[in-house]
Enzyme design. Structure first.
Site, PDB file in Angstrom:
ATOM      1  N   TYR A 215       0.861  -1.183   0.000  1.00 41.03           N
ATOM      2  CA  TYR A 215       0.000   0.000   0.000  1.00 41.03           C
ATOM      3  C   TYR A 215       0.894   1.229   0.000  1.00 41.03           C
ATOM      4  O   TYR A 215       1.901   1.286   0.715  1.00 41.03           O
ATOM      5  CB  TYR A 215      -0.897   0.013   1.237  1.00 41.03           C
ATOM      6  CG  TYR A 215      -1.742   1.257   1.377  1.00 41.03           C
ATOM      7  CD1 TYR A 215      -2.981   1.358   0.761  1.00 41.03           C
ATOM      8  CD2 TYR A 215      -1.295   2.347   2.126  1.00 41.03           C
ATOM      9  CE1 TYR A 215      -3.760   2.498   0.886  1.00 41.03           C
ATOM     10  CE2 TYR A 215      -2.060   3.491   2.260  1.00 41.03           C
ATOM     11  CZ  TYR A 215      -3.289   3.563   1.634  1.00 41.03           C
ATOM     12  OH  TYR A 215      -4.056   4.696   1.752  1.00 41.03           O
TER      13      TYR A 215
ATOM     14  N   GLU B 216      -3.509   7.600  -3.951  1.00 41.59           N
ATOM     15  CA  GLU B 216      -3.349   6.307  -3.300  1.00 41.59           C
ATOM     16  C   GLU B 216      -3.184   5.210  -4.338  1.00 41.59           C
ATOM     17  O   GLU B 216      -3.901   5.173  -5.341  1.00 41.59           O
ATOM     18  CB  GLU B 216      -4.586   6.043  -2.434  1.00 41.59           C
ATOM     19  CG  GLU B 216      -4.666   4.685  -1.790  1.00 41.59           C
ATOM     20  CD  GLU B 216      -5.986   4.500  -1.053  1.00 41.59           C
ATOM     21  OE1 GLU B 216      -6.001   4.620   0.178  1.00 41.59           O
ATOM     22  OE2 GLU B 216      -7.013   4.256  -1.732  1.00 41.59           O
TER      23      GLU B 216
END
Length: 320
Positions: free
Chosen positions: A44, A129
């Protein structure tokens, strides 16, 4: 709407089956073909704003994917970025080291992190993101991404597409009109229309209605400093849905109670609604506001519970 395919023929058949079909009620108008990734591990990576530190913040984790919200705090690494010189290669390499990446993977992570920060700065983003950032052998692939641009900076990006949200209420165009007025509106299934100033006040009103046996028709927050004209128009829109009762719950701090009372009277006259109005009015110029409403024959209360009980009773149900 995802279909796997191992050959061009299977891909053609899957695309033909999808085109023209409906997925969760939405028509399929195009098919996007993407490589199937042999994912060994999911990471992530994101850049957002640390409002406390007043700096950009890089967040990374060695455990990404759909369960990112459940990742323990100890498995998340963070790095505040000085605004003056931005994310530097050495800082990106340190993040890679903390994620236990080495060799080509560490180099690729550094490149992606720097590029992500460049996107964050270039587009005035609130959040950019990549989740998951997929480890595929010696490759790192941004398998999915998200970009939230700060609404207040959109004027600097005329090239970005604007997405028009659909009207939140299928019963009419009132939701769109209320949104255009800058008000927060959510339709519900009941018969008591609700207008309150402040999200907390609106939620408390809905809870009180439910607790006392009422059925709220909507959530409508006109904000702490709502002006008289938008409030009057909001009441007109609510009246157009023909509720059994309209319940107004106002705490007049920034918004003066006498102005609220005049807005209510204006809206009632313009809308010509037959629905009874029940008002709870407390705060600045409270006495004047209550006097104006009483002279116009509108039930006004200082207590929210009393106002809600009367609204429920007028709607014909509940524990009033």
């Amino acid at each position: 709407g995802i279909r796997p395919a191992d050959t061009p023929g299977e891909a053609a058949a899957a695309a033909a089956a999808l085109l023209g079909s409906r997925v969760r009620g939405l028509p399929v108008e195009a098919v996007y073909v993407e490589e199937r990734l042999p994912i060994d591990r999911e990471l992530y990576l994101a850049v957002t704003v640390d409002t406390s530190a007043r700096r950009p913040l890089v967040i990374a984790s060695g455990a990404g994917g759909v369960d990112i919200e459940q990742v323990p705090e100890r498995d998340i690494v963070r790095a505040c970025v000085p605004v003056t010189w931005g994310l530097q290669p050495y800082a990106a390499r340190e993040l890679a080291r903390q994620l236990k990446l080495a060799g080509l993977l560490a180099t690729r992570f550094e490149e992606i992190a720097l590029a992500l920060y460049d996107v964050f700065r270039s587009y005035d983003a609130e959040l950019v993101e990549v989740n998951p950032l997929a480890v595929c052998g010696e490759r790192l692939v941004a398998a999915d991404a998200r970009l939230n641009v700060d609404d207040d900076a959109l004027y600097r990006h005329p090239d970005l597409p604007r997405v028009e949200e659909p009207d939140p209420d299928p019963r009419g165009a009132g939701g769109t009109e209320l949104r255009d007025l800058g008000l927060t509106f959510v339709p519900l299934e009941g018969d008591i229309a609700v207008l309150a100033n402040g999200a907390g006040m609106a939620m408390a009103t809905l809870d009180a209605l439910q607790h006392l046996g009422g059925r709220p028709m909507n959530f409508l927050d006109v904000g702490g400093g709502a002006a008289a004209e938008p409030m009057a128009r909001a009441l007109e829109v609510l009246a157009s849905y023909r509720p059994r009762v309209i319940l107004v719950n106002i705490f007049g701090g920034i918004t003066r109670c006498d102005e609220v009372a005049r807005a209510i009277l204006t809206a009632r006259d313009r809308a010509g609604t037959s629905a009874p109005l029940v008002v709870r009015l407390v705060g600045t110029n409270e006495e004047e506001g209550l006097r104006l409403l009483a002279e116009a024959g509108i039930a006004a209360h200082r207590s929210m519970e009393e106002a809600v009980r009367q609204a429920v009773a007028l709607a014909g149900g509940g524990a009033a």
